[in-house]
Scaffold this motif. Structure first.
Motif, PDB file in Angstrom:
ATOM      1  N   GLU A   1     -13.303  -0.178  -5.790  1.00  0.00           N
ATOM      2  CA  GLU A   1     -13.559  -0.283  -4.359  1.00  0.00           C
ATOM      3  C   GLU A   1     -14.998  -0.706  -4.158  1.00  0.00           C
ATOM      4  N   GLU A   2     -15.173  -1.864  -3.514  1.00  0.00           N
ATOM      5  CA  GLU A   2     -16.521  -2.387  -3.323  1.00  0.00           C
ATOM      6  C   GLU A   2     -17.102  -1.937  -1.987  1.00  0.00           C
ATOM      7  N   ASP A   3     -18.394  -1.822  -1.985  1.00  0.00           N
ATOM      8  CA  ASP A   3     -19.107  -1.409  -0.774  1.00  0.00           C
ATOM      9  C   ASP A   3     -20.483  -2.069  -0.779  1.00  0.00           C
TER      10      ASP A   3
ATOM     11  N   ASN B   1     -21.963  -2.209  -4.405  1.00  0.00           N
ATOM     12  CA  ASN B   1     -21.546  -1.099  -5.242  1.00  0.00           C
ATOM     13  C   ASN B   1     -20.045  -1.100  -5.458  1.00  0.00           C
ATOM     14  N   CYS B   2     -19.655  -0.444  -6.532  1.00  0.00           N
ATOM     15  CA  CYS B   2     -18.243  -0.354  -6.886  1.00  0.00           C
ATOM     16  C   CYS B   2     -17.958   1.070  -7.334  1.00  0.00           C
ATOM     17  N   SER B   3     -16.891   1.636  -6.822  1.00  0.00           N
ATOM     18  CA  SER B   3     -16.490   2.972  -7.284  1.00  0.00           C
ATOM     19  C   SER B   3     -15.071   2.899  -7.816  1.00  0.00           C
TER      20      SER B   3
ATOM     21  N   PHE C   1      -7.704  -5.318  -8.066  1.00  0.00           N
ATOM     22  CA  PHE C   1      -8.873  -5.682  -7.286  1.00  0.00           C
ATOM     23  C   PHE C   1      -8.875  -5.018  -5.917  1.00  0.00           C
ATOM     24  N   GLY C   2     -10.067  -4.630  -5.501  1.00  0.00           N
ATOM     25  CA  GLY C   2     -10.268  -4.142  -4.144  1.00  0.00           C
ATOM     26  C   GLY C   2     -10.493  -5.315  -3.214  1.00  0.00           C
ATOM     27  N   ALA C   3     -10.995  -4.998  -2.029  1.00  0.00           N
ATOM     28  CA  ALA C   3     -11.174  -6.017  -0.993  1.00  0.00           C
ATOM     29  C   ALA C   3     -12.399  -6.893  -1.246  1.00  0.00           C
ATOM     30  N   GLY C   4     -13.308  -6.423  -2.103  1.00  0.00           N
ATOM     31  CA  GLY C   4     -14.488  -7.219  -2.406  1.00  0.00           C
ATOM     32  C   GLY C   4     -15.605  -7.054  -1.404  1.00  0.00           C
ATOM     33  N   THR C   5     -16.760  -7.570  -1.758  1.00  0.00           N
ATOM     34  CA  THR C   5     -17.907  -7.638  -0.853  1.00  0.00           C
ATOM     35  C   THR C   5     -18.171  -9.097  -0.547  1.00  0.00           C
TER      36      THR C   5
END
Lengths: 117, 109
Positions: free
Chosen positions: B5-7, B22-24, B99-103
């Motif tokens: 999960e990117e932030d 960041n990535c968790s 994959f998450g949604a990305g930044t």
């Protein structure tokens, strides 16, 4: 090194026809390749894992009879979208895995834009 | 597989500034990979950091990994307009990536 190609880069087809997309690892051998699809402004969704010499493993909700995958050699996997419909229009991306364990990496192709009219 | 999960979801910076994302993730990993995607293109592999590494550099990229916090960060220094793209992290503990949604990073000239 670690280059993955896809062909074609874009394709337009009529509803009801089938389309084949090729994925090649150009400078390394890949026992495992992966197929993803991506809708506009969304993330990649894994469709299936393609294993050389054996049947592909499909993710939940992906129709295996609609998305036929063949991994005939260590450098080539193909995805055939059968009886395509407009809702199959999407960006399809393949990847090829290299290494193992801590050093395992996936390298992605440039993608194929499919438009079904 | 597990998803990173990117932030933040989006980041807008001036050319020359640094960009940090960041990535968790949730479970133990073998490694974590960062990718860049330009609009309408495939993913470009940026950097891989192994679970036994804490920091890695590649050109203007600096990646950190904190396995105790299950998090990673990607720093792009001296950003350029060409860095405008979506960035994805991919934690890996088997052969599948999720994959998450990305930044989405926008670098303003």
């Amino acid at each position: 090194g670690a280059v993955v190609s896809q062909h074609p880069s874009w394709v337009i087809c009529k509803s009801g026809t089938s389309v084949k997309i090729e994925c090649r690892s150009l400078d390394f051998q890949a026992t495992t390749m992966f197929w993803y699809r991506q809708f506009p402004k969304q993330s990649l969704m894994l469709m299936a894992t393609s294993n050389e010499g054996s049947k592909a493993t499909y993710e939940q909700g992906v129709e295996k009879d609609k998305f036929l995958i063949n991994h005939a050699s260590l450098t080539l996997s193909t995805l055939t979208v059968t009886s395509a419909h407009p809702e199959d229009s999407s960006f399809y991306i393949c990847s090829a895995g290299r290494g193992a364990g801590l050093t395992y990496e996936q390298y992605f192709g440039p993608g194929t834009r499919l438009t079904v009219t | 597989s597990q998803q990173g999960e990117e932030d933040p979801q989006a980041l807008s910076i001036q050319e020359g500034e640094n960009a940090t994302m960041n990535c968790s993730y949730k479970t133990s990993i073998n490694n974590l990979q960062w990718y860049r995607q330009n609009s309408g293109r495939g993913l470009v592999h940026l950097i891989l950091i192994r679970s036994n590494e804490r920091e890695k550099h590649s050109g203007r990229l600096r990646v950190t990994l904190d396995t105790s916090k299950k998090s990673s960060s990607l720093l792009i220094t001296a950003s350029r307009a060409a860095d405008t793209a979506s960035y994805f992290c991919a934690p890996s503990n088997d052969y599948k990536l999720s994959f998450g949604a990305g930044t989405t990073v926008t670098v303003r000239a």
